[in-house]
Design a protein around this motif. Structure first.
Motif, PDB file in Angstrom:
ATOM      1  N   ASP A 163       0.807  -1.217   0.000  1.00  0.00           N
ATOM      2  CA  ASP A 163       0.000   0.000   0.000  1.00  0.00           C
ATOM      3  C   ASP A 163       0.844   1.272   0.000  1.00  0.00           C
ATOM      4  N   ASP A 164       2.151   1.142  -0.194  1.00  0.00           N
ATOM      5  CA  ASP A 164       3.040   2.296  -0.109  1.00  0.00           C
ATOM      6  C   ASP A 164       2.872   3.205  -1.331  1.00  0.00           C
ATOM      7  N   ALA A 165       2.439   4.425  -1.095  1.00  0.00           N
ATOM      8  CA  ALA A 165       2.133   5.346  -2.205  1.00  0.00           C
ATOM      9  C   ALA A 165       3.363   5.646  -3.055  1.00  0.00           C
ATOM     10  N   ASP A 166       4.516   5.793  -2.425  1.00  0.00           N
ATOM     11  CA  ASP A 166       5.742   6.075  -3.179  1.00  0.00           C
ATOM     12  C   ASP A 166       6.117   4.893  -4.064  1.00  0.00           C
ATOM     13  N   SER A 167       5.975   3.677  -3.527  1.00  0.00           N
ATOM     14  CA  SER A 167       6.275   2.478  -4.294  1.00  0.00           C
ATOM     15  C   SER A 167       5.336   2.344  -5.486  1.00  0.00           C
ATOM     16  N   ILE A 168       4.045   2.545  -5.249  1.00  0.00           N
ATOM     17  CA  ILE A 168       3.064   2.442  -6.331  1.00  0.00           C
ATOM     18  C   ILE A 168       3.363   3.464  -7.425  1.00  0.00           C
ATOM     19  N   ALA A 169       3.684   4.690  -7.013  1.00  0.00           N
ATOM     20  CA  ALA A 169       4.011   5.741  -7.986  1.00  0.00           C
ATOM     21  C   ALA A 169       5.244   5.364  -8.802  1.00  0.00           C
ATOM     22  N   LEU A 170       6.220   4.764  -8.142  1.00  0.00           N
ATOM     23  CA  LEU A 170       7.458   4.366  -8.817  1.00  0.00           C
ATOM     24  C   LEU A 170       7.187   3.256  -9.836  1.00  0.00           C
ATOM     25  N   ILE A 171       6.401   2.272  -9.451  1.00  0.00           N
ATOM     26  CA  ILE A 171       6.039   1.188 -10.361  1.00  0.00           C
ATOM     27  C   ILE A 171       5.317   1.739 -11.582  1.00  0.00           C
ATOM     28  N   GLU A 172       4.382   2.646 -11.355  1.00  0.00           N
ATOM     29  CA  GLU A 172       3.623   3.226 -12.459  1.00  0.00           C
ATOM     30  C   GLU A 172       4.519   4.060 -13.367  1.00  0.00           C
ATOM     31  N   GLU A 173       5.500   4.734 -12.778  1.00  0.00           N
ATOM     32  CA  GLU A 173       6.437   5.545 -13.570  1.00  0.00           C
ATOM     33  C   GLU A 173       7.315   4.668 -14.459  1.00  0.00           C
ATOM     34  N   PHE A 174       7.895   3.619 -13.880  1.00  0.00           N
ATOM     35  CA  PHE A 174       8.739   2.714 -14.663  1.00  0.00           C
ATOM     36  C   PHE A 174       7.922   2.042 -15.756  1.00  0.00           C
ATOM     37  N   SER A 175       6.713   1.604 -15.403  1.00  0.00           N
ATOM     38  CA  SER A 175       5.857   0.923 -16.369  1.00  0.00           C
ATOM     39  C   SER A 175       5.484   1.852 -17.526  1.00  0.00           C
ATOM     40  N   ALA A 176       5.152   3.099 -17.212  1.00  0.00           N
ATOM     41  CA  ALA A 176       4.772   4.057 -18.250  1.00  0.00           C
ATOM     42  C   ALA A 176       5.922   4.326 -19.212  1.00  0.00           C
ATOM     43  N   LYS A 177       7.145   4.222 -18.700  1.00  0.00           N
ATOM     44  CA  LYS A 177       8.322   4.432 -19.533  1.00  0.00           C
ATOM     45  C   LYS A 177       8.808   3.137 -20.194  1.00  0.00           C
ATOM     46  N   LYS A 178       8.001   2.082 -20.039  1.00  0.00           N
ATOM     47  CA  LYS A 178       8.289   0.770 -20.640  1.00  0.00           C
ATOM     48  C   LYS A 178       9.617   0.189 -20.162  1.00  0.00           C
ATOM     49  N   LYS A 179       9.919   0.435 -18.891  1.00  0.00           N
ATOM     50  CA  LYS A 179      11.105  -0.153 -18.275  1.00  0.00           C
ATOM     51  C   LYS A 179      10.690  -1.383 -17.467  1.00  0.00           C
ATOM     52  N   PRO A 180      11.500  -2.424 -17.445  1.00  0.00           N
ATOM     53  CA  PRO A 180      11.126  -3.640 -16.737  1.00  0.00           C
ATOM     54  C   PRO A 180      10.828  -3.410 -15.254  1.00  0.00           C
ATOM     55  N   VAL A 181       9.718  -3.982 -14.814  1.00  0.00           N
ATOM     56  CA  VAL A 181       9.337  -4.019 -13.401  1.00  0.00           C
ATOM     57  C   VAL A 181       9.260  -5.486 -13.019  1.00  0.00           C
ATOM     58  N   ALA A 182       9.983  -5.874 -11.978  1.00  0.00           N
ATOM     59  CA  ALA A 182      10.092  -7.290 -11.629  1.00  0.00           C
ATOM     60  C   ALA A 182       9.953  -7.490 -10.130  1.00  0.00           C
ATOM     61  N   ALA A 183       9.501  -8.683  -9.749  1.00  0.00           N
ATOM     62  CA  ALA A 183       9.349  -9.018  -8.329  1.00  0.00           C
ATOM     63  C   ALA A 183       9.342 -10.533  -8.177  1.00  0.00           C
ATOM     64  N   VAL A 184       9.726 -11.003  -6.978  1.00  0.00           N
ATOM     65  CA  VAL A 184       9.794 -12.442  -6.750  1.00  0.00           C
ATOM     66  C   VAL A 184       9.188 -12.816  -5.395  1.00  0.00           C
ATOM     67  N   CYS A 185       8.560 -13.991  -5.353  1.00  0.00           N
ATOM     68  CA  CYS A 185       8.002 -14.604  -4.157  1.00  0.00           C
ATOM     69  C   CYS A 185       6.847 -13.771  -3.579  1.00  0.00           C
ATOM     70  N   HIS A 186       6.997 -13.156  -2.409  1.00  0.00           N
ATOM     71  CA  HIS A 186       5.962 -12.247  -1.916  1.00  0.00           C
ATOM     72  C   HIS A 186       6.091 -10.859  -2.545  1.00  0.00           C
ATOM     73  N   GLY A 187       7.181 -10.615  -3.252  1.00  0.00           N
ATOM     74  CA  GLY A 187       7.397  -9.313  -3.875  1.00  0.00           C
ATOM     75  C   GLY A 187       6.296  -8.877  -4.832  1.00  0.00           C
ATOM     76  N   PRO A 188       5.720  -9.781  -5.632  1.00  0.00           N
ATOM     77  CA  PRO A 188       4.695  -9.340  -6.588  1.00  0.00           C
ATOM     78  C   PRO A 188       3.465  -8.688  -5.967  1.00  0.00           C
ATOM     79  N   ILE A 189       3.311  -8.775  -4.652  1.00  0.00           N
ATOM     80  CA  ILE A 189       2.187  -8.078  -4.017  1.00  0.00           C
ATOM     81  C   ILE A 189       2.273  -6.574  -4.253  1.00  0.00           C
ATOM     82  N   VAL A 190       3.472  -6.063  -4.504  1.00  0.00           N
ATOM     83  CA  VAL A 190       3.642  -4.617  -4.724  1.00  0.00           C
ATOM     84  C   VAL A 190       2.947  -4.157  -6.001  1.00  0.00           C
ATOM     85  N   LEU A 191       2.617  -5.093  -6.883  1.00  0.00           N
ATOM     86  CA  LEU A 191       2.054  -4.747  -8.187  1.00  0.00           C
ATOM     87  C   LEU A 191       0.539  -4.607  -8.165  1.00  0.00           C
ATOM     88  N   VAL A 192      -0.126  -5.142  -7.136  1.00  0.00           N
ATOM     89  CA  VAL A 192      -1.583  -5.276  -7.210  1.00  0.00           C
ATOM     90  C   VAL A 192      -2.325  -3.941  -7.167  1.00  0.00           C
TER      91      VAL A 192
END
Length: 231
Positions: free
Chosen positions: A113-142
């Motif tokens: 639920d971290d607003a800074d993390s969500i904003a960062l993911i959306e920024e990287f994704s919008a710029k078509k840069k790889p966003v990756a996560a492993v194990c419990h990490g993918p929860i950051v994407l939801v």
């Protein structure tokens, strides 16, 4: 100048209700770190609070025979003990080739639920840069959204620590929710290996969305990230 990957670690280190320490999971950073550094890629680490990102002691014990993990534990403490505040990286996606979230149970409590993390993911994704996560990490994407307002994972194949694996680990009751269920709830096509704890990596959008199911998948996620940024 060496390419750089931004690695985000949890700042959550103790599950009060269970009286249990937690944090990020040792091999899920150690194994990708080896992949990255051997290829000459620079790693920059961040966490919500900055400073020391708590390392799950269970992961240290479970991987005490893992040479890579133990070498990382012995020699690379600054990587997780001197993280920079996550908020300081907003608007800086152009400085990095990819964004990576190791797992451990911690992200289920803070980064989800971290607003800074969500904003960062959306920024990287919008710029078509790889966003990756492993194990419990993918929860950051939801909770991340695409530019059209739809969930980032909607219609995408993704994986992460499964309900069966959570039961196997005996941690279902101490988790705030199910990672597998949350991926499905936002329209993600959740996939998993045929056997619990087997390596399983899902690559979508030509390497712009990479998820790994469990600790055994960490090296594979690192290799998929490296392939994506080398293309």
């Amino acid at each position: 100048m060496a390419p750089k990957i931004l690695v985000v670690l949890t700042s959550f280190g103790y599950i009060e209700a269970a009286k249990m320490p937690t944090g990020w999971y040792l091999p899920e950073l150690a194994h990708p770190y080896d992949v990255f550094t051997e290829a000459g890629v620079e790693i920059v680490t961040a966490s919500p609070k900055g400073g020391v990102a708590p390392l799950d002691p269970v992961s240290v014990e479970k991987f005490k025979e893992d040479a890579s993990a133990q070498a990382f534990l012995r020699d690379k403490k600054a990587v997780w003990e001197k993280t920079q505040p996550l908020s300081s990286f907003k608007g800086r996606a152009d400085e990095f080739e990819a964004l990576f979230y190791p797992g451990g149970q911690g992200p289920m409590f803070d980064l989800v639920d971290d607003a800074d993390s969500i904003a960062l993911i959306e920024e990287f994704s919008a710029k078509k840069k790889p966003v990756a996560a492993v194990c419990h990490g993918p929860i950051v994407l939801v909770n991340a959204k695409r530019s059209d307002g739809k969930p980032l994972l909607a219609g995408k194949e993704a994986t992460g620590f499964s309900n069966v694996e959570e039961d196997f680990a005996g941690t279902t009751k101490v988790m705030p929710f199910s990672l597998e269920d949350r991926i499905k709830a936002v329209g993600g096509n959740y996939r998993k290996a045929d056997q619990p704890l087997a390596e399983f990596v899902v690559v979508q959008d030509e390497g712009r969305l990479i998820t790994g199911q469990n600790p055994a998948s960490a090296k594979g996620v690192g290799e998929a990230i490296l392939k994506a940024i080398s293309a």
